[in-house]
Design an enzyme around this catalytic site. Sequence first.
Site, PDB file in Angstrom:
ATOM      1  N   ARG A 106       0.797  -1.228   0.000  1.00 22.92           N
ATOM      2  CA  ARG A 106       0.000   0.000   0.000  1.00 22.92           C
ATOM      3  C   ARG A 106       0.832   1.282   0.000  1.00 22.92           C
ATOM      4  O   ARG A 106       0.625   2.188  -0.804  1.00 22.92           O
ATOM      5  CB  ARG A 106      -0.913   0.028   1.239  1.00 22.92           C
ATOM      6  CG  ARG A 106      -2.155  -0.786   1.116  1.00 22.92           C
ATOM      7  CD  ARG A 106      -2.533  -1.371   2.460  1.00 22.92           C
ATOM      8  NE  ARG A 106      -1.587  -2.423   2.761  1.00 22.92           N
ATOM      9  CZ  ARG A 106      -1.755  -3.683   2.384  1.00 22.92           C
ATOM     10  NH1 ARG A 106      -2.852  -4.033   1.780  1.00 22.92           N
ATOM     11  NH2 ARG A 106      -0.839  -4.602   2.611  1.00 22.92           N
ATOM     12  N   ARG A 163      11.292   3.640   3.836  1.00 25.60           N
ATOM     13  CA  ARG A 163      10.831   2.591   4.770  1.00 25.60           C
ATOM     14  C   ARG A 163      12.046   1.755   5.127  1.00 25.60           C
ATOM     15  O   ARG A 163      12.817   1.346   4.244  1.00 25.60           O
ATOM     16  CB  ARG A 163       9.763   1.713   4.147  1.00 25.60           C
ATOM     17  CG  ARG A 163       9.477   0.497   5.025  1.00 25.60           C
ATOM     18  CD  ARG A 163       8.241  -0.234   4.625  1.00 25.60           C
ATOM     19  NE  ARG A 163       7.042   0.508   4.978  1.00 25.60           N
ATOM     20  CZ  ARG A 163       5.820  -0.006   4.932  1.00 25.60           C
ATOM     21  NH1 ARG A 163       5.635  -1.262   4.577  1.00 25.60           N
ATOM     22  NH2 ARG A 163       4.773   0.731   5.257  1.00 25.60           N
ATOM     23  N   HIS A 182       4.904   5.606  11.628  1.00 26.81           N
ATOM     24  CA  HIS A 182       4.393   5.499  10.252  1.00 26.81           C
ATOM     25  C   HIS A 182       3.427   6.684  10.098  1.00 26.81           C
ATOM     26  O   HIS A 182       2.203   6.515  10.070  1.00 26.81           O
ATOM     27  CB  HIS A 182       3.689   4.158  10.090  1.00 26.81           C
ATOM     28  CG  HIS A 182       3.372   3.768   8.677  1.00 26.81           C
ATOM     29  ND1 HIS A 182       3.530   4.608   7.590  1.00 26.81           N
ATOM     30  CD2 HIS A 182       2.902   2.591   8.166  1.00 26.81           C
ATOM     31  CE1 HIS A 182       3.157   3.972   6.495  1.00 26.81           C
ATOM     32  NE2 HIS A 182       2.777   2.748   6.816  1.00 26.81           N
TER      33      HIS A 182
END
Length: 331
Positions: A54, A104, A134
Amino acid sequence: MRHLLSAADLTVAQAVGILDTAAAMAATQERQIKKLPTLRGRTVVNLFFEDSTRTRISFETAAKRLSADVINFSAKGSSVSKGESLKDTALTLQAMGADAVVVRHPASGAPHTLAHSGWLHGAVLNAGDGTHQHPTQALLDAYTLRRHLVGLRGGVDPTGRTLDGLHVAIVGDVLHSRVARSNVDLLHTLGARVTLVAPPTLVPVGIHAWPCAVSYHLDAVLAERPDAVMMLRVQRERMSGAGGGFFPSALEYSRGYGLDARRLALLEKHAVVMHPGPMNRGLEISADAADGASSVIVEQVANGVAVRMAVLYLLLSGEERRPDDEARVDA
Ligand code: CP
């Protein structure tokens, strides 16, 4: 705002400003031609050292909808597998002229290092670091909550509004969850009340200093009629690395902490069911809950594009203008 590293760094005004900008971005995505010229000539690098579906796709979509050039870098298949350091990777991206780096990383703090090392001159956006933060997930969750529970339910335009007075239950593997940490920070800033629900083995040390309530009993928290229930993924990959043993069996976890048809029926009519994905269907959430009328899980993904467009726009344009302002100048 120069970087987006943690939801805890956002003031109420900044958070509401991002949600409002995301709403303006979402409106532009209703048009037949979705692309805006806003970031033409800018380069956004997606630097992913950990798997993602995602977040990676939605940052890429967001950057492309704003006409930025996008470079996707995955640690798998790169010189990282030959032992290249984070510093040398960052210096390479700097040499390529990256205006923004979306990162990330499995190590908590890696985005902070990139932002403050001097290796990169562009903006750093944290797309999830270890068990730490996040922030864009929390922002898209807040956007989704505001749309459903402040705007539509109240029949008012949610622009400029916080989440004041809402009660959100966040349930599951809190110990390993950067989503839980980010949401506690942002929801608290926006005025919502948060209750974390987890088995004692999945509650982090020091949680009582967090700005939220903590419970070990899901049914008792559901009896409080929360406005939203956010289920967390059981992060088995992080558990196996620690030797396992966080709960006796998948069945017992589901019985104690899973959202199933029985628990779904306890929710208020207006309440929404959320999950950041990826889901372990049958473990923390049943198909009835994931696919039912109360679920906003697919919408969370869609809202992620508008929120990430807003964040890229605000960080790279350096000022809080409406996205259409530049479109009009360029036309
Ligand atoms: N919610 C989330 O971060 O999903 P991905 O791991 O697929 O990006």
